[in-house]
Design a protein around this motif. Structure first.
Motif, mmCIF file in Angstrom:
data_model
loop_
_atom_site.group_PDB
_atom_site.id
_atom_site.type_symbol
_atom_site.label_atom_id
_atom_site.label_comp_id
_atom_site.label_asym_id
_atom_site.label_seq_id
_atom_site.Cartn_x
_atom_site.Cartn_y
_atom_site.Cartn_z
ATOM 1 N N SER A 1 5.081 0.571 -4.861
ATOM 2 C CA SER A 1 5.787 1.511 -3.999
ATOM 3 C C SER A 1 7.246 1.097 -3.931
ATOM 4 N N ARG B 1 2.822 6.186 7.110
ATOM 5 C CA ARG B 1 2.776 4.765 6.782
ATOM 6 C C ARG B 1 3.358 3.975 7.946
ATOM 7 N N SER B 2 2.756 2.832 8.191
ATOM 8 C CA SER B 2 3.221 1.997 9.313
ATOM 9 C C SER B 2 3.055 0.536 8.949
ATOM 10 N N GLU B 3 3.974 -0.293 9.445
ATOM 11 C CA GLU B 3 3.953 -1.730 9.195
ATOM 12 C C GLU B 3 4.701 -2.427 10.323
ATOM 13 N N GLU C 1 -0.596 -3.318 8.614
ATOM 14 C CA GLU C 1 -0.037 -2.422 7.588
ATOM 15 C C GLU C 1 -1.102 -1.400 7.245
ATOM 16 N N TRP D 1 2.071 12.201 4.284
ATOM 17 C CA TRP D 1 1.774 10.779 4.323
ATOM 18 C C TRP D 1 2.289 10.172 5.620
ATOM 19 N N GLU E 1 6.542 5.822 9.348
ATOM 20 C CA GLU E 1 7.128 6.755 8.393
ATOM 21 C C GLU E 1 6.262 8.010 8.303
ATOM 22 N N ARG F 1 11.915 7.691 8.590
ATOM 23 C CA ARG F 1 11.354 6.422 9.048
ATOM 24 C C ARG F 1 12.029 6.042 10.355
ATOM 25 N N GLN G 1 5.488 6.315 -5.255
ATOM 26 C CA GLN G 1 4.381 5.359 -5.163
ATOM 27 C C GLN G 1 3.279 5.795 -6.106
ATOM 28 N N SER H 1 -1.830 3.062 5.999
ATOM 29 C CA SER H 1 -1.341 4.345 5.495
ATOM 30 C C SER H 1 -2.435 5.382 5.651
ATOM 31 N N TRP I 1 -3.149 9.907 4.746
ATOM 32 C CA TRP I 1 -2.625 11.180 4.264
ATOM 33 C C TRP I 1 -3.584 12.302 4.609
#
Length: 344
Positions: free
Chosen positions: A237, A176-178, A161, A174, A192, A210, A227, A163, A165
């Motif tokens: 978030s 984001r990945s998980e 996980e 931004w 995302e 996403r 967030q 993030s 920016w």
């Protein structure tokens, strides 16, 4: 000194004036000494009349009250100390402290401070343009919050996980990945890309897309969320997703750090996933699908590098649990994790 006193006594005797009640002897407060009239010689026929001679006035130092004298104000340099009887003086009772300095007149007039005018305020607080308040040069930040391996009921897996920016103080892009993998095969992961804008201190609103992939069909969503840092330093978030065919979903996350020392930190984490309608192809049911909760104890070798160990528990709810049981999977799982936290 004695000559002056003698002259003063003679003048007083000639004029018939009695000496004052007290006389000052170089700063000494002395008792009054009556002036003795000088004898007047008979007039002589052969020589003109000479002025009468004054009898010197002698001061009896033994009779002085030196304890009441202010020696700080005396001019000791002008005294004839050889003629004084120091043996009869009580020096222990004398006030030899220096005379106090003249008091400062605090009531002196001062120039009043002028009242500030509009021109003074304008000069002190000039208008600042936006590019001065917020820097225009872009900055970047990358955080890999979790990069870990786990030992669960279904074998060893890996998860991540993170993030990042890029942008300024108000507007940012931004990323984001998980996701997680099992036995070297990607089970599910997402990426995302979101536009974020700061609306107040510590809070951003987000909008973007996403995309998720892995086992089963891929999905693409429009994403909208917020967030930031809630009171008591909870990092939260909340993101809503809209997909094709009327699909909808939401993800809620919360984290909190407990500092034992400057380096030992315990992180509490929880994540909930919800879906508006069932998606059997991905073993997801409507409503609350899954809930993950865990804690990780990390040691910050530096602020940028921190290994950790922890425990994670995941549970499926409702229709999602039913679909997992039908596919031969457990509806809940507890696993021990170990990994790294990195940022740069």
């Amino acid at each position: 000194m004695n000559a002056r006193l003698a002259t003063a006594a003679a003048l007083a005797a000639c004029l018939g004036i009695v000496a004052p009640a007290s006389a000052q002897h170089a700063g000494h407060a002395m008792p009054a000494v009556p002036a003795s009239p000088a004898p007047t010689p008979a007039p002589s026929q052969e020589s003109p009349q000479e002025p009468p001679q004054a009898t010197p006035v002698r001061t009896d130092h033994a009779a002085m009250d030196h304890a009441a004298m202010g020696h700080g104000a005396m001019d000791h340099g002008a005294m004839d100390h050889d003629a004084m009887d120091h043996d009869a003086m009580d020096h222990a009772a004398m006030d030899h402290a220096p005379a106090p300095a003249a008091a400062v007149d605090l009531a002196l007039p001062r120039t009043p401070i002028p009242v500030p005018t509009d021109a003074d305020r304008a000069a002190a607080f000039p208008e600042v343009h936006a590019h001065h308040m917020h820097g225009t040069r872009p900055h970047t930040y990358w955080l890999l919050d979790r990069l870990e391996i786990d030992d669960g009921d279904h074998g060893r897996g890996t998860a991540w996980e993170g993030s990042a920016w890029i942008g300024g103080d108000v507007q940012r892009l931004w990323l984001r990945s998980e996701g997680h993998a099992r036995d070297g095969k990607l089970e599910r992961g997402d990426l995302e890309a979101l536009y974020g804008r700061g609306v107040r201190a510590w809070w951003d609103v987000l909008a973007g897309v996403r995309h998720e992939d892995g086992e089963g069909p891929s999905r693409t969503w429009a994403a909208f969320g917020v967030q930031g840092m809630a009171p008591y330093k909870f990092e939260v978030s909340a993101t809503a997703y809209l997909g094709q065919g009327g699909r909808s979903a939401a993800r809620l996350e919360a984290e909190y750090d407990t500092l034992f020392t400057d380096r030992w930190i315990l992180q509490w984490r929880a994540e909930a996933s919800l879906h508006g309608q069932a998606d059997p192809a991905l073993r997801r049911g409507a409503g609350l699908s899954t809930l993950e909760a865990g804690l990780r104890l990390r040691y910050e070798v530096t602020r940028r590098f921190a290994p950790y160990v922890g425990i994670e528990h995941e549970r499926a709810f409702g229709e999602t649990a039913t679909l997992r049981r039908a596919d031969g999977e457990a509806e809940r799982e507890t696993k021990v994790v170990a990994g790294l936290r990195l940022w740069f």
